[in-house]
Design an enzyme around this catalytic site. Structure first.
Site, PDB file in Angstrom:
ATOM      1  N   ARG A  83       0.854  -1.184   0.000  1.00 43.87           N
ATOM      2  CA  ARG A  83       0.000   0.000   0.000  1.00 43.87           C
ATOM      3  C   ARG A  83       0.893   1.239   0.000  1.00 43.87           C
ATOM      4  O   ARG A  83       1.912   1.286   0.711  1.00 43.87           O
ATOM      5  CB  ARG A  83      -0.920   0.012   1.236  1.00 43.87           C
ATOM      6  CG  ARG A  83      -1.981  -1.082   1.236  1.00 43.87           C
ATOM      7  CD  ARG A  83      -3.043  -0.793   0.191  1.00 43.87           C
ATOM      8  NE  ARG A  83      -4.079  -1.823   0.121  1.00 43.87           N
ATOM      9  CZ  ARG A  83      -4.095  -2.826  -0.743  1.00 43.87           C
ATOM     10  NH1 ARG A  83      -3.098  -2.959  -1.601  1.00 43.87           N
ATOM     11  NH2 ARG A  83      -5.096  -3.689  -0.765  1.00 43.87           N
ATOM     12  N   HIS A 118       0.818  -0.355 -10.329  1.00 45.15           N
ATOM     13  CA  HIS A 118      -0.108  -1.157  -9.513  1.00 45.15           C
ATOM     14  C   HIS A 118      -0.496  -2.442 -10.242  1.00 45.15           C
ATOM     15  O   HIS A 118      -1.670  -2.756 -10.438  1.00 45.15           O
ATOM     16  CB  HIS A 118      -1.353  -0.355  -9.147  1.00 45.15           C
ATOM     17  CG  HIS A 118      -2.037  -0.885  -7.909  1.00 45.15           C
ATOM     18  ND1 HIS A 118      -2.667  -0.062  -6.999  1.00 45.15           N
ATOM     19  CD2 HIS A 118      -2.188  -2.155  -7.428  1.00 45.15           C
ATOM     20  CE1 HIS A 118      -3.174  -0.801  -6.022  1.00 45.15           C
ATOM     21  NE2 HIS A 118      -2.885  -2.069  -6.265  1.00 45.15           N
TER      22      HIS A 118
END
Length: 313
Positions: free
Chosen positions: A228, A276
């Protein structure tokens, strides 16, 4: 009599990906009569298959709702929603786990072997004589020993890396040296020639890598973050890269996504940005996870992968 009403609440392109796999998976668990739809009267809905970036943010009208089944592994964007008062299940998918293991293993090996010097150094210079240690002489630390972290730790240990893992509460994993708590974090960081961040995004984990903790790591250590974005203090990381305290950072997740074009990570010579992609949820395998939880809900059995609202994951 029709089966449960299942509302798919995600962006339209996700429906195109998931409609057929979900119908197939529901049929495989004996729920071919389920009503799977993107539009339904709220008072008729039994389950919501949910992406936190969908337009649905108010669950109050769904008075018959039994559970919300997250399409993503991360739940930080929904767990704090005060209107959500039914069980929330996060996505724990074997396909997602396998993808993460492959991405992490690939980038750890890339840094361990020093591959960048040869990939980017196609300039006529023969760069011989630089031999990396064997994996057994390289220490890799995994922050976060949930399903993803434990799987990655196991894969790296199988390659003979000296793997250390840290979690907030004590855990035992065969072949892994585990640490926990604040004191354990310092020990784990001190061993981290390569560190992989796989913690959830909670108030306790934000900025876990900051100026103080980065200073605990060996000089020239490598940071790999597929977890994250908020786990890292960006400014502290950039400063550590500039001084050589940190040798390189491979980052797949960021505080703002897509990463803004003006962000210094894009142009820093010691940063690799990936968009990502460390592990995408695969529609076929994720649909089977969702279908099994709906079957369990209809049979009165405990749901899998329930989120602890107090812990935030």
């Amino acid at each position: 009599m029709p089966g449960p009403v299942i509302l798919f609440a995600a962006k339209s392109e996700r429906w195109d990906q998931y409609e057929h796999p979900l119908r197939t998976a529901l049929s495989e668990v004996g729920l071919s009569d389920a009503v799977l739809t993107t539009q339904a009267a709220p008072e008729t809905v039994d389950y919501i298959v949910y992406a936190p970036n969908s337009r649905m943010q108010d669950f109050t009208p769904y008075t018959r709702l039994k559970a919300v089944l997250n399409l993503w592994a991360g739940v930080e964007d929904v767990v704090g929603n005060d209107t959500l008062r039914v069980p929330l299940a996060r996505m724990v998918d074997h396909g997602l786990t396998e993808g993460m293991v492959e991405w992490v293993t690939g980038h750890v090996l890339r840094h361990h072997l020093g591959m960048d010097a040869h990939i980017h150094g196609q300039d006529g210079v023969w760069r011989a004589g630089i031999v990396p240690p064997l994996a057994r002489d390289r220490s890799v630390t995994i922050l976060g020993l949930g399903a993803l972290g434990a799987a990655c730790a196991g894969a790296l240990a199988a390659l003979n890396f000296d793997v250390h893992g840290w979690s907030r509460s004590p855990k035992t994993i065969d072949g892994i040296t585990t640490h926990s708590g604040k004191a354990g974090l310092a020990d784990a960081l001190g061993k981290a020639e390569i560190i992989v961040l796989l913690l959830p995004d909670t108030s306790d984990t934000q900025n876990v890598l900051n100026a103080d903790t980065l200073a605990l790591m060996p000089t020239g250590a490598i940071v790999v973050n597929p977890g994250r974005g908020p786990l890292i203090d960006d400014d502290a990381l950039l400063a550590a890269l500039d001084t050589g305290r940190i040798g390189h950072a491979t980052l797949d997740v960021f505080r703002t996504e897509p990463l803004p074009p003006e962000h210094p990570f894009w142009t820093h010579p010691k940063v690799t940005v990936t968009p990502h992609i460390a592990s995408e949820t695969r529609a076929a395998s994720a649909s089977r996870v969702i279908a099994e939880n709906i079957r369990r809900g209809e049979a009165g059995e405990p749901l899998l992968h329930l989120v602890d609202r107090d812990l935030g994951y």
